[in-house]
Scaffold this active site. Structure first.
Site, PDB file in Angstrom:
ATOM      1  N   MET A  53       0.791  -1.141  -0.046  1.00 52.48           N
ATOM      2  CA  MET A  53      -0.005   0.000   0.144  1.00 52.48           C
ATOM      3  C   MET A  53       0.977   1.099  -0.134  1.00 52.48           C
ATOM      4  SD  MET A  53      -2.574  -1.232   3.041  1.00 52.48           S
ATOM      5  CE  MET A  53      -3.603   0.425   2.841  1.00 52.48           C
ATOM      6  N   TYR A 112       0.242  14.031   7.234  1.00 55.07           N
ATOM      7  CA  TYR A 112       0.425  12.785   6.781  1.00 55.07           C
ATOM      8  C   TYR A 112      -0.003  11.625   7.489  1.00 55.07           C
ATOM      9  CZ  TYR A 112       3.525  15.630   3.874  1.00 55.07           C
ATOM     10  OH  TYR A 112       3.732  16.772   3.127  1.00 55.07           O
ATOM     11  N   LYS A 133       2.320  -3.482   8.788  1.00 55.41           N
ATOM     12  CA  LYS A 133       3.199  -2.615   8.594  1.00 55.41           C
ATOM     13  C   LYS A 133       4.758  -3.153   9.282  1.00 55.41           C
ATOM     14  CE  LYS A 133       4.533   1.963  10.380  1.00 55.41           C
ATOM     15  NZ  LYS A 133       3.884   3.237  11.032  1.00 55.41           N
ATOM     16  N   ASP A 171       4.720  12.780  16.101  1.00 55.39           N
ATOM     17  CA  ASP A 171       5.239  12.913  14.640  1.00 55.39           C
ATOM     18  C   ASP A 171       3.662  13.194  13.852  1.00 55.39           C
ATOM     19  OD1 ASP A 171       6.536  12.971  12.223  1.00 55.39           O
ATOM     20  OD2 ASP A 171       6.355  10.616  11.911  1.00 55.39           O
TER      21      ASP A 171
HETATM   22  N1  LIG Z   1      -4.300   1.063   9.498  1.00 57.46           N
HETATM   23  C1  LIG Z   1      -4.159   1.573   8.431  1.00 57.46           C
HETATM   24  N2  LIG Z   1      -5.285   1.579   7.363  1.00 57.46           N
HETATM   25  C2  LIG Z   1      -5.023   1.925   6.130  1.00 57.46           C
HETATM   26  N3  LIG Z   1      -3.775   2.624   5.714  1.00 57.46           N
HETATM   27  C3  LIG Z   1      -2.721   2.735   6.544  1.00 57.46           C
HETATM   28  C4  LIG Z   1      -2.791   1.969   7.769  1.00 57.46           C
HETATM   29  N4  LIG Z   1      -1.663   2.152   8.262  1.00 57.46           N
HETATM   30  C5  LIG Z   1      -0.764   2.812   7.426  1.00 57.46           C
HETATM   31  N5  LIG Z   1      -1.511   3.033   6.186  1.00 57.46           N
HETATM   32  C6  LIG Z   1      -0.974   3.683   4.780  1.00 57.46           C
HETATM   33  O1  LIG Z   1       0.377   3.597   5.000  1.00 57.46           O
HETATM   34  C7  LIG Z   1       0.992   4.803   4.958  1.00 57.46           C
HETATM   35  C8  LIG Z   1       2.192   4.725   5.826  1.00 57.46           C
HETATM   36  O2  LIG Z   1       1.965   4.282   7.203  1.00 57.46           O
HETATM   37  P1  LIG Z   1       2.441   5.179   8.472  1.00 57.46           P
HETATM   38  O3  LIG Z   1       2.261   6.556   8.243  1.00 57.46           O
HETATM   39  O4  LIG Z   1       2.301   4.102   9.399  1.00 57.46           O
HETATM   40  O5  LIG Z   1       4.307   4.783   8.056  1.00 57.46           O
HETATM   41  P2  LIG Z   1       5.457   6.014   7.853  1.00 57.46           P
HETATM   42  O6  LIG Z   1       6.727   5.165   8.793  1.00 57.46           O
HETATM   43  O7  LIG Z   1       4.820   7.171   8.176  1.00 57.46           O
HETATM   44  O8  LIG Z   1       5.768   5.710   6.318  1.00 57.46           O
HETATM   45  P3  LIG Z   1       6.484   7.129   5.760  1.00 57.46           P
HETATM   46  O9  LIG Z   1       7.844   6.672   6.096  1.00 57.46           O
HETATM   47  O10 LIG Z   1       6.098   7.259   4.390  1.00 57.46           O
HETATM   48  O11 LIG Z   1       6.168   8.277   6.467  1.00 57.46           O
HETATM   49  C9  LIG Z   1      -0.067   5.522   5.544  1.00 57.46           C
HETATM   50  O12 LIG Z   1       0.246   6.846   4.945  1.00 57.46           O
HETATM   51  C10 LIG Z   1      -1.306   5.241   4.940  1.00 57.46           C
HETATM   52  O13 LIG Z   1      -1.340   5.612   3.659  1.00 57.46           O
HETATM   53 MG   LIG Z   2       3.265   8.299   8.321  1.00 60.34          MG
END
Ligand SMILES: Nc1ncnc2c1ncn2[C@@H]1O[C@H](COP(=O)(O)OP(=O)(O)OP(=O)(O)O)[C@@H](O)[C@H]1O
Ligand SMILES: [Mg+2]
Length: 275
Positions: free
Chosen positions: A74, A198, A96, A194
């Site tokens: 995703m 986003y 994740k 954080d």
């Molecule tokens: N529970 C969830 N349901 C739906 N989408 C999700 C969920 N968790 C994460 N995502 C999707 O995955 C993306 C990245 O997740 P997250 O923000 O937790 O990780 P991140 O470490 O911030 O990644 P980045 O390094 O890109 O910032 C989110 O922006 C969202 O689009």
């Molecule tokens: Mg994020």
């Protein structure tokens, strides 16, 4: 890997009950596949790579009956790779995988992790996120956590989109709802650390996601997280109040820029802080 940057092959051999010759052979072929990184120091040692830890986490989730199918990727960011997945137990959900990103380098500079292999810190980061979700689910709007193994967190799929990708029709309501969530999280003892456009998903409701940076209010972050058996103090020395102010500031700035909504930062902070 909490004890060695490269785990001695004789230890691995004992642990997996395989003779040393076969252990070395296996480690070398895993090395060629990128699952482990081998190094001859004063001994032959191995460490799991990001790929290796990820495979380990998947195996554990499958063995525990929590995961049945892995779907599409995703998203992939600096600090995670997120997959859609399916579990007979939980239905469609999200997996994740934590990986090494910019903040790990920052941590490295700030703290002495001795000679730990950096990929082991992804486990700590996943544990932290899981713990925050556990603490918050039912109190604030966060995805329901289903499991944590290695560097992976299994959680509810939120069928929504990131705040920054949308043009809201009711921005003031959404802003108020986000502030309300910050307040609920604070009452539960959690500062996100954080928060930004986003890390807010908009579905029928709003959801706050992405918690590896969170800090517990009133704790230095130097204590051990007894309940999950892993020392998750990645944010030692960070001050929760500063982080909270930054979270509020990020959100207010975004709403000002995107929708021209202005709110006084201090009164929002005071509102979040008032128990
Ligand atoms: N529970 C969830 N349901 C739906 N989408 C999700 C969920 N968790 C994460 N995502 C999707 O995955 C993306 C990245 O997740 P997250 O923000 O937790 O990780 P991140 O470490 O911030 O990644 P980045 O390094 O890109 O910032 C989110 O922006 C969202 O689009
Ligand atoms: Mg994020």
């Amino acid at each position: 890997m909490w004890n060695y940057k490269y785990v001695p092959s004789d230890l691995i051999s004992k642990r997996v009950k395989l003779n040393e010759v076969d252990t070395l052979k296996t480690l070398k072929s895993l090395g060629a596949m990128g699952v482990v990184e081998n190094k001859v120091v004063s001994y032959f040692g191995s460490s799991l790579t990001f790929q290796g830890i990820t495979l380990f986490s998947l195996k554990r989730l499958v063995e525990k009956g929590k995961l049945d199918m892995l779907g599409k990727k995703m998203g992939e960011g600096k600090e995670s790779v997120v997959y859609n997945c399916y579990s007979e137990k939980y239905g469609e959900c999200v997996l994740k995988f934590h990986k090494l990103g910019v903040s790990f380098r920052k941590i490295r500079e700030k703290r002495d992790y001795g000679d730990l292999h950096l990929s082991v810190l992804t486990v700590r980061s996943a544990g932290r996120e899981y713990r925050a979700l556990k603490k918050l689910f039912g109190v604030a709007k966060v995805p329901e956590p289903f499991g944590w193994e290695g560097n992976a967190v299994l959680m509810e799929l939120v069928d929504g989109r990131e705040l920054y990708k949308l043009r809201l029709e009711n921005p003031s309501e959404v802003l108020d709802a986000i502030i309300e969530e910050m307040r609920r999280m604070f009452i539960a003892g959690v500062v996100h650390g954080d928060l930004s456009q986003y890390n807010v998903l908009i579905a029928e409701d709003i959801y706050i996601i992405d918690f590896p940076q969170w800090v517990e209010v009133g704790r230095s972050g130097d204590e051990r997280d007894e309940d999950i058996n892993v020392n998750t103090d990645v944010n030692a020395n960070e001050n929760w109040k500063e982080l909270l102010e930054r979270d509020v500031e990020n959100i207010l700035k975004y709403f000002k820029k995107a929708y021209g909504i202005e709110k006084d930062i201090n009164s929002v902070i005071n509102y979040v802080l008032a128990e």
